[in-house]
Scaffold this active site. Structure first.
Site, mmCIF file in Angstrom:
data_model
loop_
_atom_site.group_PDB
_atom_site.id
_atom_site.type_symbol
_atom_site.label_atom_id
_atom_site.label_comp_id
_atom_site.label_asym_id
_atom_site.label_seq_id
_atom_site.Cartn_x
_atom_site.Cartn_y
_atom_site.Cartn_z
ATOM 1 N N HIS A 203 0.825 -1.200 0.000
ATOM 2 C CA HIS A 203 0.000 0.000 0.000
ATOM 3 C C HIS A 203 0.863 1.254 0.000
ATOM 4 C CE1 HIS A 203 -3.219 2.795 0.896
ATOM 5 N NE2 HIS A 203 -4.001 1.869 0.369
ATOM 6 N N PRO A 204 0.550 2.206 -0.887
ATOM 7 C CA PRO A 204 1.472 3.329 -1.092
ATOM 8 C C PRO A 204 1.311 4.488 -0.108
ATOM 9 C CG PRO A 204 -0.281 3.414 -2.706
ATOM 10 C CD PRO A 204 -0.572 2.238 -1.833
ATOM 11 N N CYS A 205 0.481 4.366 0.931
ATOM 12 C CA CYS A 205 0.203 5.544 1.756
ATOM 13 C C CYS A 205 1.453 6.115 2.422
ATOM 14 C CB CYS A 205 -0.875 5.232 2.787
ATOM 15 S SG CYS A 205 -0.502 3.820 3.829
ATOM 16 N N ARG A 206 2.476 5.272 2.684
ATOM 17 C CA ARG A 206 3.669 5.783 3.354
ATOM 18 C C ARG A 206 4.846 5.936 2.387
ATOM 19 N NH1 ARG A 206 3.943 8.365 7.226
ATOM 20 N NH2 ARG A 206 5.840 7.464 8.075
#
Lengths: 314, 343
Positions: A257-260
């Protein structure tokens, strides 16, 4: 899929539709990429590591803000010789640093392996019933029945149909049962070489690349997402690695997941700059893939390490 | 046969298949929207590349793009695919039946024979010399159960059988066969070939090495031109196999081609393999194969009489057994399940 995740997907989709893509570079300030920078970095990856190539993907999923022939990057058939979970066990057994389980998630490091558990080294060396059974009859039959156990419930057993046709191929020039002679770890009889298709898409919402995994077993049959999670660092499985729809391919795939991503890339870039290395945007994906390797440590994709990280002053 | 007992038979590692989920999705939509109950064979395209890791072979892969596009789509896609070094295309044919009974009733032997005949005819007509990819022709039979979202299938990679089989005089890593200067030049020439978009996906080639250790990669059709002056001439192919002691399947039809087209009995072959996308001569192999005179004569007879087709083998085994493969995609295709997982 969790409801909140669904809501977020819907929200993200709406934002992506109504916002314009990033055109101003914020690579050093925020660790993010504009679309043009993604293409530049992708072109550089393809030229330095030719196992990667640009793909078109499904025509009905094509993103208009990306060039038609450069929708996403992919490298296919990447070997994964060991499960990440088992590597971590070995590391712990060898007395490596271990993040101790902690409810509050402010885990601390134990530097000499896990504090003593009930299991001693001697016990670990004792073969379990399963391994005894496998080594007892280590023939073609035992291995195929071993795999048979992993089979999906709703796949009919095709063994009943065997030999209804008249195909008799006795040919001296055909190498027999190649999948058994594949290079495998010598210490057990279980074939473990999985292969992965690793793809990188551009996430317009987070303005970063995003990695997707499609896993295959030893005979190149699709792995279930649950099996794929065995090849993800256990700190990340089900937390930062989720199962979602691929933006360019059909079906559900595991994704980091690219959120960070932006924040992590910003940190890496800061470290480089503090060492006097001026990071160049076309090398973004090399840095990015190096960071992703900590999430999927046993998938041996190519991000050639022997490159200069920019004009070093040292 | 006398006198050959001491030499090992040249054994080829069978080609292996891999089908991307996207292929079945597109086949389903083609079946529902366009084909209906029409079960006539469909030309498809498979993709492969040289083995790129010492631990795994490359597969003949089917993707969504392997199937013909539906009429609404642009045909420009096909032109973009060409020149992708990780996707050398091989022509194939798909027999998709309407029932499971039909699938099991298929006469696999005669379908394989029919495909082998096409390979043989392309050798005979000289077509294979121009477009060598057709030597790696393949065959897929399938039954798409669109009610259960499961797919039964079986691949064949037809290979013409040399009788008696070719024997192996020598096989070793290419780095041991070539001198250091030659190896450098071979690597450079192969990398150039792989990097040029016009040749990147041409899977069969000639490798000629002049007396001053300079290597050149050429098209098969340049064989005549290579007959004078060169010190060494090898027949190269992109080897999907990773094994250290066996060449991969595509060499079989290449040898049959060489044997019948140029009547050679003894050939050096070059199994081209890569590491991280670049030529790796420690991993690539060079071998010397011997095809006996009766073989050549037998093939010559066939050459004069195109009706005579050598026998063929090549049905893919499923985990060592002669059973079809089956994949269930209900999780990603069944609308009910999708609705439940989305709730």
């Amino acid at each position: 899929m969790v409801l909140s995740q669904k809501f977020h997907e819907a929200f993200k989709g709406t934002v992506e539709r109504i916002t314009n893509p990033r055109t101003v570079s914020a690579f050093k300030e925020k660790g993010v990429l504009s679309i043009n920078e993604f293409i530049v970095a992708g072109d550089n990856l393809v030229s330095k590591c030719p196992t990667w190539s640009w793909e078109l993907g499904e025509p009905n999923k094509r993103k208009s803000y990306l060039p038609m022939e450069k929708q996403f990057l992919i490298t296919r058939n990447v070997p994964c010789l060991r499960r990440a979970a088992s590597v971590e066990e070995e590391y712990e057994a060898a007395g490596g640093e271990v993040l101790l389980e902690n409810e509050d998630n402010d885990g601390w490091l134990a530097t000499h392996g896990k504090p003593k558990e009930t299991k001693s080294d001697d016990e670990e060396n004792l073969p379990s019933m399963e391994t005894i059974e496998i080594s007892k009859n280590n023939t073609i039959q035992s291995i195929s029945s071993y795999f048979g156990g992993e089979e999906e419930d709703d796949i009919p057993d095709m063994a009943g149909y065997e030999e209804v046709d008249n195909v008799i191929e006795t040919d001296a020039a055909t190498l027999q049962s190649t999948y058994l002679v594949a290079h495998e770890p010598d210490d057990d009889n279980i074939l473990r070489t999985r292969t992965y298709d690793v793809s990188i898409t551009y996430d317009k919402y987070y303005q970063t690349p995003r990695v997707w995994l499609t896993g295959y077993d030893e005979s190149r049959m699709l792995l279930t997402p649950e099996n794929v999670l065995e090849d993800v660092s256990q700190d990340h499985a089900r937390k930062t690695v989720t199962i979602e729809d691929h933006p360019h391919l059909p079906g559900k795939h595991a994704s980091v997941h690219p959120c960070r991503h932006g924040a992590v890339m910003k940190k890496i870039i800061d470290v480089l700059m503090s060492r006097g290395v001026e990071p160049e945007v076309d090398k973004y994906l090399f840095l990015f893939l190096k960071f992703v390797a900590s999430v999927i440590p046993t998938i041996e994709y190519d991000y050639t390490l022997d490159f200069d990280l920019g004009s070093s002053s040292t | 046969m006398a006198g050959h007992e001491s030499r090992p038979v040249l054994q080829f590692a069978p080609f292996q298949s891999s089908v991307d989920e996207g292929f079945w999705h597109r086949l389903s939509s083609l079946k529902l929207n366009k084909l209906g109950i029409d079960d006539s064979p469909i030309p498809i395209t498979g993709f492969y590349a040289p083995s790129a890791h010492p631990q795994v072979s490359n597969y003949l892969t089917l993707l969504a793009e392997s199937l013909p596009t539906e009429p609404c789509e642009q045909s420009s896609v096909a032109t973009v695919i060409r020149g992708n070094r990780n996707r050398c295309s091989a022509p194939g044919i798909l027999y998709n039946t309407n029932t499971l009974e039909g699938f099991h009733a298929i006469d696999k032997q005669s379908l394989l024979k029919a495909e082998a005949k096409k390979v043989w005819e392309s050798i005979h007509s000289g077509e294979a010399e121009e477009d060598s990819a057709i030597l790696s022709r393949f065959l897929l039979i399938s039954f798409a159960d669109l009610k259960k979202w499961s797919f039964h299938y079986c691949f064949a990679f037809p290979a013409l059988v040399l009788d008696p089989p070719a024997t192996l005089l020598d096989l070793r890593p290419a780095s041991q066969y070539f001198s250091i200067q030659e190896a450098e030049s071979v690597s450079a020439a192969c990398n150039d070939w792989r990097n040029s978009s016009s040749t990147a996906d041409v899977p069969f080639f000639l490798l000629s090495i002049s007396s001053n250790s300079h290597a050149t990669v050429r098209h098969l059709k340049d064989w005549e031109a290579c007959q004078h002056g060169e010190q060494k001439l090898l027949f190269g192919f992109y080897d999907p196999c990773h094994l250290p002691n066996n060449p991969g399947w595509p060499l079989r039809n290449l040898l049959a081609f060489i044997c019948s087209r140029w009547k050679l009995e003894k050939v050096h072959f070059f199994c081209y393999r890569e590491n991280r996308g670049f030529a790796d001569l420690g991993f690539s192999l060079v071998g010397e194969a011997l095809m006996s005179v009766p073989q050549v004569e037998r093939l010559m007879k066939g050459w004069e009489d195109p009706q005579h087709i050598p026998s063929a083998v090549g049905w893919e085994l499923n985990r060592g057994k002669k059973v079809p493969r089956c994949i269930s995609l209900a999780k990603s295709m069944d609308p009910t399940r999708l609705a439940i997982s989305a709730a």
